[in-house]
Scaffold this motif. Sequence first.
Motif, mmCIF file in Angstrom:
data_model
loop_
_atom_site.group_PDB
_atom_site.id
_atom_site.type_symbol
_atom_site.label_atom_id
_atom_site.label_comp_id
_atom_site.label_asym_id
_atom_site.label_seq_id
_atom_site.Cartn_x
_atom_site.Cartn_y
_atom_site.Cartn_z
ATOM 1 N N ALA A 43 0.837 -1.198 0.000
ATOM 2 C CA ALA A 43 0.000 0.000 0.000
ATOM 3 C C ALA A 43 0.871 1.246 0.000
ATOM 4 O O ALA A 43 1.977 1.249 0.545
ATOM 5 C CB ALA A 43 -0.918 0.009 1.221
ATOM 6 N N GLY A 44 0.377 2.322 -0.625
ATOM 7 C CA GLY A 44 1.075 3.595 -0.619
ATOM 8 C C GLY A 44 0.764 4.375 0.642
ATOM 9 O O GLY A 44 -0.114 3.997 1.423
ATOM 10 N N TRP A 45 1.460 5.477 0.826
ATOM 11 C CA TRP A 45 1.278 6.216 2.077
ATOM 12 C C TRP A 45 0.085 7.161 2.029
ATOM 13 O O TRP A 45 -0.406 7.602 3.053
ATOM 14 C CB TRP A 45 2.561 6.929 2.459
ATOM 15 C CG TRP A 45 2.863 8.250 1.801
ATOM 16 C CD1 TRP A 45 2.567 8.638 0.521
ATOM 17 C CD2 TRP A 45 3.520 9.366 2.415
ATOM 18 N NE1 TRP A 45 3.016 9.915 0.284
ATOM 19 C CE2 TRP A 45 3.606 10.390 1.433
ATOM 20 C CE3 TRP A 45 4.053 9.605 3.672
ATOM 21 C CZ2 TRP A 45 4.190 11.624 1.690
ATOM 22 C CZ3 TRP A 45 4.645 10.823 3.920
ATOM 23 C CH2 TRP A 45 4.702 11.819 2.947
ATOM 24 N N GLY A 46 -0.382 7.529 0.818
ATOM 25 C CA GLY A 46 -1.617 8.298 0.676
ATOM 26 C C GLY A 46 -1.562 9.733 1.136
ATOM 27 O O GLY A 46 -2.592 10.305 1.493
ATOM 28 N N GLN A 47 -0.381 10.376 1.115
ATOM 29 C CA GLN A 47 -0.267 11.772 1.542
ATOM 30 C C GLN A 47 0.201 12.706 0.429
ATOM 31 O O GLN A 47 0.650 13.819 0.709
ATOM 32 C CB GLN A 47 0.722 11.897 2.715
ATOM 33 C CG GLN A 47 0.244 11.308 4.020
ATOM 34 C CD GLN A 47 1.097 11.779 5.194
ATOM 35 O OE1 GLN A 47 1.285 12.969 5.418
ATOM 36 N NE2 GLN A 47 1.612 10.832 5.959
ATOM 37 N N GLY A 48 0.103 12.269 -0.802
ATOM 38 C CA GLY A 48 0.578 13.118 -1.885
ATOM 39 C C GLY A 48 2.093 13.167 -1.900
ATOM 40 O O GLY A 48 2.759 12.181 -1.583
ATOM 41 N N LEU A 49 2.647 14.331 -2.249
ATOM 42 C CA LEU A 49 4.097 14.464 -2.312
ATOM 43 C C LEU A 49 4.698 14.601 -0.917
ATOM 44 O O LEU A 49 4.095 15.195 -0.018
ATOM 45 C CB LEU A 49 4.487 15.679 -3.161
ATOM 46 C CG LEU A 49 4.049 15.656 -4.625
ATOM 47 C CD1 LEU A 49 4.533 16.914 -5.340
ATOM 48 C CD2 LEU A 49 4.575 14.405 -5.338
#
Length: 281
Positions: free
Chosen positions: A79-85
């Motif tokens: 899963a990605g961290w989901g906070q944008g850059l």
Amino acid sequence: MSASGHPARQHEPAPGFMLKMMEARAIWEHCASLAMRPLWGAAATGDGHPVLVLPGLAAGDGSTALMRRFLRSRGFAAAGWGQGLNFGLRHGVVERAHERMRQLWLENGRSVSLVGWSLGGLYARELAKHSPEMVRLVITLGSPFTGHPRETNAWRLYEFASGHRIDWHDFSGPLRAAPPVPTTSIWSPTDGIVAWRCSLETRRFLAENIVVESSHLGLGAHPATLYAIADRLAQPEGNWEPFNREGWRRFVYCDPERFRAHHEKKAEAHGHMAIHASPAE
């Protein structure tokens, strides 16, 4: 003394001009992994446990998409961290990353492995230190946890992105402490952004170094890195063993201890020559 009142400290030089120019090979490293997709099946198979992937400075989940696709193909719930850059250690960033990790922990009912690229690796180590009961293991990729941003070629970008200046005391003490979980540091001796010494894991217990000849910007997509990550993540929980470099692997992954000893000896020889070359008083 620094402007903040803390003692000034000399730091190691950042990678030089030639290594910075060699960062262009990152394009090839990404393409090589895509071209080798039919061979992804040769990597270790996962057990479905969650893996949180944290991006580097000024990068987002798009930069780790290839890695996460690879991990999912091998049976890991990446899963990605989901906070944008990732704009640095701004207020709330690590707290939100912790909440994302906690969410994965609760949803899956299993401990979470953390993979952090560059600055993301510093976050991963901090999360593991804060909540080791949720973390299975930590893998960092070219992360400067034993150094300081000024020992990299990204410190100006860090100051611009994060909105604050950095000094030695900002990245000392607790931030450099090792997490109490199995930890793997993957780094490149030809990294053009972070000096390899900044990523050297010196702890002997539940810790290791894996060397991959890669650029910094391509390290998280390099085929050898992906293979090593899958190998580390596939270990049964609670039965961690150091990376096995026997057989064909010794031709791909050089011995980190031998590499370190060689460069220390080389540096010592250069220092000795410099002393003898100095003019007599």
